[in-house]
Design a protein around this motif. Structure first.
Motif, PDB file in Angstrom:
ATOM      1  N   SER A   1       5.948  32.882  55.135  1.00 44.17           N
ATOM      2  CA  SER A   1       4.786  32.433  54.695  1.00 44.17           C
ATOM      3  C   SER A   1       3.667  33.388  54.292  1.00 44.17           C
ATOM      4  N   VAL A   2       2.828  33.108  53.571  1.00 40.26           N
ATOM      5  CA  VAL A   2       1.778  33.999  53.191  1.00 40.26           C
ATOM      6  C   VAL A   2       0.663  34.090  54.243  1.00 40.26           C
ATOM      7  N   TYR A   3       0.956  33.063  55.330  1.00 37.34           N
ATOM      8  CA  TYR A   3      -0.089  33.233  56.392  1.00 37.34           C
ATOM      9  C   TYR A   3       0.599  34.054  57.595  1.00 37.34           C
ATOM     10  N   HIS A   4       1.628  34.445  57.514  1.00 41.76           N
ATOM     11  CA  HIS A   4       2.202  35.305  58.418  1.00 41.76           C
ATOM     12  C   HIS A   4       1.445  36.437  58.759  1.00 41.76           C
ATOM     13  N   LYS A   5       0.794  36.651  60.112  1.00 41.74           N
ATOM     14  CA  LYS A   5      -0.184  37.830  60.632  1.00 41.74           C
ATOM     15  C   LYS A   5      -1.641  37.224  60.308  1.00 41.74           C
ATOM     16  N   GLY A  39      -1.306  19.407  57.479  1.00 38.46           N
ATOM     17  CA  GLY A  39      -0.044  19.293  57.205  1.00 38.46           C
ATOM     18  C   GLY A  39       0.920  20.596  57.729  1.00 38.46           C
ATOM     19  N   TRP A  40       0.292  21.499  58.501  1.00 35.79           N
ATOM     20  CA  TRP A  40       1.066  22.370  59.267  1.00 35.79           C
ATOM     21  C   TRP A  40       1.826  21.711  60.381  1.00 35.79           C
ATOM     22  N   LYS A  41       2.940  22.337  60.977  1.00 31.17           N
ATOM     23  CA  LYS A  41       3.490  21.654  61.966  1.00 31.17           C
ATOM     24  C   LYS A  41       3.876  22.691  63.071  1.00 31.17           C
ATOM     25  N   LEU A  42       4.015  22.352  64.228  1.00 32.39           N
ATOM     26  CA  LEU A  42       4.680  23.187  65.423  1.00 32.39           C
ATOM     27  C   LEU A  42       5.974  22.541  65.797  1.00 32.39           C
ATOM     28  N   VAL A  43       6.891  23.262  65.882  1.00 29.24           N
ATOM     29  CA  VAL A  43       8.271  22.874  66.433  1.00 29.24           C
ATOM     30  C   VAL A  43       8.889  23.435  67.596  1.00 29.24           C
ATOM     31  N   ARG A  86       2.264  24.243  55.424  1.00 29.42           N
ATOM     32  CA  ARG A  86       2.344  22.915  54.735  1.00 29.42           C
ATOM     33  C   ARG A  86       3.466  22.926  53.838  1.00 29.42           C
ATOM     34  N   LEU A  87       3.918  24.217  53.463  1.00 24.96           N
ATOM     35  CA  LEU A  87       4.984  24.052  52.449  1.00 24.96           C
ATOM     36  C   LEU A  87       6.294  24.294  53.279  1.00 24.96           C
TER      37      LEU A  87
END
Length: 187
Positions: A1-5, A39-43, A86-87
Motif C-alpha cells: 500500500s502507498v500508506y505503508h509506514k 473503508g479501511w479494515k482490520l483483520v 480502502r483498496l
C-alpha cells in the motif's frame, strides 16, 4: 500500500486486567496531513472490522476500542492483526506468538523497528519504548608510549562512554600476564 509506514498499527492492548472488554487497537498517522480511514479494515484470526468515516490527524492517534470493533484478540496462542487500506492493500501488520501478559500492551518501537511488550499502556500517546542499545566507545590513553621492563605505565579509560548511557563496567584483556596493583596474572 502507498500508506505503508504512513499509517501504522502502533499499540495493541490485548489482555487488560479482568474481563477483556477493555481491549483496543491503536493506529498512528506518521505523516504531516490528516487522513480519512473510511473503508479501511482490520483483520484478525477471529474476524474483521471495516472503519467508517474516521479522520486521523497528522502525527495523531486513533484508538479503536473492542466495544466498537467487536474484534477479540487472542491472549493465548498468538495473533496476527492486519491493517488494509480502502483498496484492500496491506498497510501493516502486528504479530505476536507468546501468551499476552495481563495488563501489558504490545508496542511498535520505531527506534529499534520491533514490537515490544510494555508494562504501561499508552493509548493515544507516544509509546514509551526503550532506547536502542548502542555499542560503547572504548577510549584509553597511556602515560608513556614506550614500555620498558620495570617502568610503570598507567592506562586511563576515563573518557570511554556509552551513547545510550548503559555502560556498566569496563574490562581490560591482555594477551600476556601483567602486573597490576602488585598482583601478577592474566587480566
Amino acid at each position: 500500500s502507498v500508506y505503508h509506514k504512513i499509517v501504522l498499527l502502533n499499540e495493541l492492548y490485548v489482555n487488560p486486567p479482568g474481563i477483556d472488554d477493555g481491549e483496543w487497537i491503536e493506529l498512528y498517522n506518521n505523516s504531516g496531513q490528516a487522513l480519512n480511514l473510511e473503508g479501511w479494515k482490520l483483520v484478525t484470526s477471529r474476524g474483521e472490522f471495516r472503519l467508517g468515516y474516521q479522520i486521523i490527524k497528522p502525527l495523531g492517534y486513533v484508538v479503536l476500542d473492542k466495544r466498537v470493533t467487536g474484534l477479540r484478540l487472542r491472549n493465548i496462542g498468538g495473533e496476527r492483526i492486519g491493517l488494509f487500506d480502502r483498496l484492500g492493500w496491506l498497510v501493516g501488520e502486528a504479530v505476536y506468538t507468546q501468551e499476552a501478559v495481563e495488563g501489558q500492551s504490545y508496542n511498535w518501537c520505531p527506534q529499534t523497528e520491533e514490537w515490544v511488550w510494555m508494562v504501561k499502556p499508552t493509548p493515544g500517546l507516544a509509546n514509551e519504548c526503550p532506547l536502542k542499545n548502542e555499542l560503547p566507545v572504548a577510549y584509553f590513553e597511556l602515560s608513556s608510549q614506550q614500555a620498558e621492563e620495570g617502568k610503570i605505565i598507567s592506562l586511563d579509560a576515563g573518557e570511554s562512554y556509552d551513547p545510550d548511557g548503559k555502560i556498566v563496567s569496563y574490562k581490560w584483556e591482555f594477551s600476556q600476564p601483567v602486573e597490576a596493583m602488585g598482583q601478577v596474572g592474566q587480566v
